[in-house]
Structures are given as C-alpha cells and as structure tokens.
Scaffold this motif. Structure first.
Motif, PDB file in Angstrom:
ATOM      1  N   SER A  46     -37.370   3.389  16.841  1.00 33.59           N
ATOM      2  CA  SER A  46     -38.765   3.535  16.457  1.00 33.59           C
ATOM      3  C   SER A  46     -39.207   4.997  16.565  1.00 33.59           C
ATOM      4  O   SER A  46     -40.058   5.457  15.814  1.00 33.59           O
ATOM      5  N   LEU A  47     -38.591   5.730  17.477  1.00 33.85           N
ATOM      6  CA  LEU A  47     -38.931   7.146  17.616  1.00 33.85           C
ATOM      7  C   LEU A  47     -38.234   8.000  16.545  1.00 33.85           C
ATOM      8  O   LEU A  47     -38.793   8.950  16.014  1.00 33.85           O
ATOM      9  N   PHE A  48     -36.992   7.639  16.247  1.00 35.67           N
ATOM     10  CA  PHE A  48     -36.234   8.398  15.239  1.00 35.67           C
ATOM     11  C   PHE A  48     -35.722   7.434  14.174  1.00 35.67           C
ATOM     12  O   PHE A  48     -34.560   7.033  14.208  1.00 35.67           O
ATOM     13  N   PRO A  49     -36.568   7.052  13.212  1.00 31.04           N
ATOM     14  CA  PRO A  49     -36.180   6.041  12.227  1.00 31.04           C
ATOM     15  C   PRO A  49     -35.026   6.480  11.326  1.00 31.04           C
ATOM     16  O   PRO A  49     -34.402   5.654  10.685  1.00 31.04           O
ATOM     17  N   ARG A  50     -34.710   7.807  11.301  1.00 29.82           N
ATOM     18  CA  ARG A  50     -33.628   8.277  10.420  1.00 29.82           C
ATOM     19  C   ARG A  50     -32.252   8.067  11.061  1.00 29.82           C
ATOM     20  O   ARG A  50     -31.235   8.322  10.444  1.00 29.82           O
ATOM     21  N   LEU A  51     -32.280   7.586  12.322  1.00 24.88           N
ATOM     22  CA  LEU A  51     -31.036   7.494  13.111  1.00 24.88           C
ATOM     23  C   LEU A  51     -29.953   6.661  12.421  1.00 24.88           C
ATOM     24  O   LEU A  51     -28.768   6.955  12.531  1.00 24.88           O
ATOM     25  N   LEU A  52     -30.393   5.640  11.695  1.00 24.93           N
ATOM     26  CA  LEU A  52     -29.419   4.708  11.114  1.00 24.93           C
ATOM     27  C   LEU A  52     -29.080   5.047   9.666  1.00 24.93           C
ATOM     28  O   LEU A  52     -28.347   4.308   9.013  1.00 24.93           O
ATOM     29  N   ASP A  53     -29.613   6.142   9.153  1.00 26.82           N
ATOM     30  CA  ASP A  53     -29.399   6.468   7.747  1.00 26.82           C
ATOM     31  C   ASP A  53     -27.919   6.561   7.366  1.00 26.82           C
ATOM     32  O   ASP A  53     -27.513   6.088   6.308  1.00 26.82           O
ATOM     33  N   ASN A  54     -27.124   7.151   8.248  1.00 25.43           N
ATOM     34  CA  ASN A  54     -25.693   7.285   7.955  1.00 25.43           C
ATOM     35  C   ASN A  54     -25.012   5.927   7.847  1.00 25.43           C
ATOM     36  O   ASN A  54     -24.230   5.686   6.927  1.00 25.43           O
ATOM     37  N   VAL A  55     -25.327   5.040   8.818  1.00 27.59           N
ATOM     38  CA  VAL A  55     -24.750   3.697   8.799  1.00 27.59           C
ATOM     39  C   VAL A  55     -25.205   2.969   7.540  1.00 27.59           C
ATOM     40  O   VAL A  55     -24.424   2.278   6.879  1.00 27.59           O
ATOM     41  N   ALA A  56     -26.484   3.129   7.187  1.00 28.80           N
ATOM     42  CA  ALA A  56     -27.034   2.459   6.018  1.00 28.80           C
ATOM     43  C   ALA A  56     -26.294   2.913   4.763  1.00 28.80           C
ATOM     44  O   ALA A  56     -25.919   2.089   3.916  1.00 28.80           O
ATOM     45  N   GLU A  57     -26.060   4.213   4.670  1.00 28.12           N
ATOM     46  CA  GLU A  57     -25.360   4.741   3.499  1.00 28.12           C
ATOM     47  C   GLU A  57     -23.960   4.147   3.402  1.00 28.12           C
ATOM     48  O   GLU A  57     -23.515   3.757   2.334  1.00 28.12           O
ATOM     49  N   LEU A  58     -23.321   4.025   4.565  1.00 32.43           N
ATOM     50  CA  LEU A  58     -21.973   3.462   4.626  1.00 32.43           C
ATOM     51  C   LEU A  58     -21.951   2.034   4.081  1.00 32.43           C
ATOM     52  O   LEU A  58     -20.998   1.601   3.433  1.00 32.43           O
ATOM     53  N   LEU A  59     -23.035   1.272   4.347  1.00 26.79           N
ATOM     54  CA  LEU A  59     -23.098  -0.135   3.936  1.00 26.79           C
ATOM     55  C   LEU A  59     -23.719  -0.293   2.547  1.00 26.79           C
ATOM     56  O   LEU A  59     -23.820  -1.396   2.039  1.00 26.79           O
ATOM     57  N   GLY A  60     -24.164   0.803   1.944  1.00 30.58           N
ATOM     58  CA  GLY A  60     -24.767   0.718   0.622  1.00 30.58           C
ATOM     59  C   GLY A  60     -26.240   0.384   0.645  1.00 30.58           C
ATOM     60  O   GLY A  60     -26.805   0.010  -0.380  1.00 30.58           O
ATOM     61  N   VAL A  61     -26.889   0.485   1.812  1.00 28.64           N
ATOM     62  CA  VAL A  61     -28.327   0.237   1.907  1.00 28.64           C
ATOM     63  C   VAL A  61     -29.055   1.578   1.715  1.00 28.64           C
ATOM     64  O   VAL A  61     -28.643   2.592   2.285  1.00 28.64           O
ATOM     65  N   ALA A  62     -30.126   1.553   0.875  1.00 31.35           N
ATOM     66  CA  ALA A  62     -30.784   2.808   0.473  1.00 31.35           C
ATOM     67  C   ALA A  62     -31.316   3.589   1.666  1.00 31.35           C
ATOM     68  O   ALA A  62     -31.116   4.784   1.774  1.00 31.35           O
ATOM     69  N   SER A  63     -31.983   2.923   2.621  1.00 33.76           N
ATOM     70  CA  SER A  63     -32.533   3.689   3.744  1.00 33.76           C
ATOM     71  C   SER A  63     -32.287   2.972   5.062  1.00 33.76           C
ATOM     72  O   SER A  63     -32.172   1.741   5.121  1.00 33.76           O
ATOM     73  N   GLY A  64     -32.226   3.737   6.117  1.00 32.19           N
ATOM     74  CA  GLY A  64     -31.985   3.179   7.442  1.00 32.19           C
ATOM     75  C   GLY A  64     -33.057   2.197   7.856  1.00 32.19           C
ATOM     76  O   GLY A  64     -32.792   1.220   8.554  1.00 32.19           O
ATOM     77  N   VAL A  65     -34.288   2.443   7.382  1.00 29.96           N
ATOM     78  CA  VAL A  65     -35.402   1.566   7.754  1.00 29.96           C
ATOM     79  C   VAL A  65     -35.178   0.154   7.210  1.00 29.96           C
ATOM     80  O   VAL A  65     -35.394  -0.848   7.898  1.00 29.96           O
ATOM     81  N   SER A  66     -34.700   0.051   5.960  1.00 33.12           N
ATOM     82  CA  SER A  66     -34.420  -1.276   5.379  1.00 33.12           C
ATOM     83  C   SER A  66     -33.356  -1.995   6.187  1.00 33.12           C
ATOM     84  O   SER A  66     -33.436  -3.203   6.415  1.00 33.12           O
ATOM     85  N   LEU A  67     -32.361  -1.238   6.599  1.00 33.60           N
ATOM     86  CA  LEU A  67     -31.276  -1.827   7.385  1.00 33.60           C
ATOM     87  C   LEU A  67     -31.833  -2.416   8.684  1.00 33.60           C
ATOM     88  O   LEU A  67     -31.484  -3.534   9.074  1.00 33.60           O
ATOM     89  N   VAL A  68     -32.705  -1.666   9.341  1.00 34.37           N
ATOM     90  CA  VAL A  68     -33.308  -2.146  10.593  1.00 34.37           C
ATOM     91  C   VAL A  68     -34.071  -3.448  10.337  1.00 34.37           C
ATOM     92  O   VAL A  68     -33.958  -4.420  11.092  1.00 34.37           O
ATOM     93  N   LEU A  69     -34.833  -3.482   9.226  1.00 36.16           N
ATOM     94  CA  LEU A  69     -35.595  -4.675   8.879  1.00 36.16           C
ATOM     95  C   LEU A  69     -34.666  -5.877   8.694  1.00 36.16           C
ATOM     96  O   LEU A  69     -34.900  -6.971   9.227  1.00 36.16           O
ATOM     97  N   PHE A  70     -33.590  -5.644   7.940  1.00 32.73           N
ATOM     98  CA  PHE A  70     -32.632  -6.707   7.663  1.00 32.73           C
ATOM     99  C   PHE A  70     -32.011  -7.226   8.961  1.00 32.73           C
ATOM    100  O   PHE A  70     -31.998  -8.429   9.237  1.00 32.73           O
ATOM    101  N   LEU A  71     -31.536  -6.295   9.784  1.00 32.91           N
ATOM    102  CA  LEU A  71     -30.910  -6.695  11.045  1.00 32.91           C
ATOM    103  C   LEU A  71     -31.912  -7.416  11.944  1.00 32.91           C
ATOM    104  O   LEU A  71     -31.564  -8.370  12.639  1.00 32.91           O
ATOM    105  N   GLY A  72     -33.178  -6.936  11.892  1.00 32.25           N
ATOM    106  CA  GLY A  72     -34.209  -7.566  12.708  1.00 32.25           C
ATOM    107  C   GLY A  72     -34.398  -9.030  12.340  1.00 32.25           C
ATOM    108  O   GLY A  72     -34.465  -9.906  13.207  1.00 32.25           O
ATOM    109  N   ILE A  73     -34.447  -9.310  11.028  1.00 35.67           N
ATOM    110  CA  ILE A  73     -34.641 -10.698  10.588  1.00 35.67           C
ATOM    111  C   ILE A  73     -33.458 -11.561  10.993  1.00 35.67           C
ATOM    112  O   ILE A  73     -33.613 -12.675  11.502  1.00 35.67           O
ATOM    113  N   ILE A  74     -32.248 -11.027  10.796  1.00 38.42           N
ATOM    114  CA  ILE A  74     -31.045 -11.777  11.188  1.00 38.42           C
ATOM    115  C   ILE A  74     -31.098 -12.092  12.678  1.00 38.42           C
ATOM    116  O   ILE A  74     -30.834 -13.217  13.114  1.00 38.42           O
TER     117      ILE A  74
END
Lengths: 123, 233
Positions: A46-74
């Motif tokens: 929440s403090l550094f939302p860009r933290l997951l951008d690299n992982v997101a790119e690796l998985l083909g997700v446009a932004s790290g924030v979307s990835l967090v949302l997806f993982l949160g719902i799961i």
C-alpha cells in the motif's frame, strides 16, 4: 501521494485492530496470525504500489495494482472456503455433543424411573 | 424379543405429537417384548412427553438436527444397550409394525433389510419428477447394492449388529443422507442389503407435498446427493 497515505493508513488501522483483538483474546491465534501475515505483505504494497510491477509484467498483467486486486480476490475466496470448512467441522462437533446430551438425558430418566419404582415397591 | 432376538424400534420424531402416541401404542401392542425409543429431534410441541406417556423411552435432542442426527442417536442407543436388531419406523404411522417379524427373519442372512413400497404389496402411487427421481435412485442403488431395490427412500429398515455398529459411528445428517447415502455406504462396505415388500398406509398426521416445482427440486437434490454419495469415500 495522497492515495499512498489513504492506503497506508488503512493498512495500519487494520493491523492495530487485529493486534488489539488478539490482545483481548477475541481472536484465536490461528486466525490472528493469518491476518497479521496478510497485513505484513499488504502494508508495504500500500505504501509502494509499484513494488509488484516486475512480477506483474512477468505474468502478463498490465500493472502491479491489478495483480494485487486479483490476488486479493482469490485470497478472500479461499478465506471464505476455509470458513465454510470450519463451520462444517463445528456443526459436526455440536451434532455429536447434542447426541451425547440426548443419550445422557435418556439414561438419567431411566435411572430416575428405576429408583422411583424401587421406592414405590419398598415403601 | 422377536424370534429370540433383542429388538429396538427407533422412531425419529419432529413435531409429531398428533400421531406419536398412536404409533408407539400400536408398536407396543403388536410387538410385545420389544423396546421402543422415540428420538425427539428438537420438537417445539409435546412430542417427547406424549411419547413417554405412551410407554416409549425418549431421547430428546436439544435442537433440531435433522433425521440423520436423530437416527444416529437411536443406533448409538442400540449399540450401547447391546441390541441384536434395530428397526427404524416413521413417526407418522405409515409403516405397519406387523411387518417387523418379517424384516427380522431376513436379518439372519442379510445385514440391512428395507421394507419397500412398489414391490407388489399395497397401493402407493407417485407420478412426475418425484417418480423419475425414485426410478433413478432405485436403478443406480440396485446396481451398487447388487440387489433389486424399488424403494430406496423408505424409512422402514431393519439392521443387524454389524450395521448397528457402523451406523452408531457413521450416519450422515444431510438431506437424503439417511436414505440414499446410507445405502451406498452400507453396500460399499460389503454389507448385504435386501428389500421385502410392505404395504404403506396413509399418514396419520401431516400431508406430503404435491407441488410440481417442489418435485423438480427434489429430483435435482436427489441427483446431487446420489452423485456425491458415489464419489465419496
């Protein structure tokens, strides 16, 4: 910057709530630890939302924030399933208790009837 | 005693104060020397008191568990008090206790005996989705149990010691678990099942539902329960 403040503060308030619930013994440790673990991951994000951008790119997700949302719902879905499982287990336990209780009451009734019978024949 | 065996009649009852006294009275009248336990499944009415006054032993559950919970109480009682045979009978009076000796006789070579409608005796008719459900259930369960079963949802059953021991520890509490799932489980564990034809009577109290929507839901649920029972351990 404003957004970071809002999300970060929310995370900290949640952390304080969990710790307080644990402190007052309102939350079993196994659940408390689960939520603490979650918050330890979520607060830095929440403090550094860009933290997951690299992982997101690796998985083909446009932004790290979307990835967090997806993982949160799961994660929330899994928690719900887990709670259903716990409730099923609890229902099985209370069922057994209710049955034990009914059987004990039957034994007591039988004992009492036998004793009454004895008193009546003796006296 | 029926044919030299200690027999316990288990009657699960939920709000049956209207018929339970007659059912208990009839069982005791037709079958002297047989013990009766009424399991009151958390009734709001006077079922337990009425049953006790009619001469039955009563196990009163603190809240409603469903038929499965009530039945397991009965089987646990049968096991703990060393009965040779446990027989379950519905509290609404549709099962005729005069068939009990017939069921007990068959327990010498069989583990579980079902008193079945649609097997030649009596006139009992069902149509529509409810009928399809029964056809599906009896078709599949006959294959599982390696015997012809025509009335798998019958609540008129006799169990010997081996099955009593199993039911005392394992008895599903969910919908149709007391009929469909117990049959699958019993057959899978290698116990033998057989049915005897019995005539059913009109219920003394209560009315069966005839709504087509409810019948469709019943069909769906029966299918789901059967599928689950078959894929479960």
């Amino acid at each position: 910057m404003k957004l970071t403040l809002v999300t970060g503060l929310t995370g900290l308030i949640l952390l304080a709530t969990i710790v307080e619930l644990l402190r007052r013994r309102q939350l079993r440790e196994k659940y408390g630890m689960l939520w603490l673990g979650v918050l330890i991951i979520v607060i830095p994000l929440s403090l550094f939302p860009r933290l997951l951008d690299n992982v997101a790119e690796l998985l083909g997700v446009a932004s790290g924030v979307s990835l967090v949302l997806f993982l949160g719902i799961i994660f929330l879905l899994l928690v719900c399933v887990h709670l259903s499982w716990e409730v099923s287990h609890l229902e099985e336990e209370t069922r057994t208790l209710a049955e034990d209780f009914a059987l004990l009451r039957t034994e007591i009734d039988a004992d009492r009837a036998a004793r009454d019978e004895l008193v009546r024949t003796d006296g | 005693m029926v044919n030299g065996k200690r027999v316990l009649i288990i009657i699960p009852a939920f709000n049956e104060s209207g018929s339970i006294a007659d059912v208990v009275g009839e069982v005791r009248g037709e079958l002297p020397g047989v013990d009766v336990i009424v399991v009151d499944d958390g009734s709001a009415d006077r079922t337990a008191a009425v049953a006790a006054a009619a001469g039955a032993r009563v196990a009163k559950l603190p809240y409603n568990l469903g038929v499965g919970g009530a039945m397991r109480v009965g089987y646990r009682y049968a096991r703990d008090h060393d009965y040779d045979v446990a027989i379950q009978i519905d509290a609404d009076g549709q099962h005729d206790p005069r068939y009990v000796p017939k069921l007990v006789d068959l327990l010498d070579e069989t583990d579980l005996v079902i008193g079945a409608r649609f097997a030649g005796e009596g006139d009992y008719n069902v149509r529509g989705p409810r009928r399809w459900a029964m056809v599906m259930l009896s078709g599949v369960l006959s294959r599982v149990a390696h015997t012809k079963l025509t009335d798998t949802t019958s609540g008129f059953r006799a169990a010997n010691r081996r099955v009593i021991d199993m039911f005392a520890t394992w008895y599903p509490v969910e919908y149709l678990g007391d009929t469909v799932e117990t049959l699958v489980h019993t057959a899978r564990r290698g116990y033998t099942i057989r049915q005897v034809p019995v005539a059913m009577r009109k219920r003394m109290a209560g009315t069966p539902s005839h709504s087509p929507a409810k019948a469709m839901i019943y069909l769906g649920r029966a299918f789901a329960v059967l599928t689950l029972a078959l894929i479960r351990r």
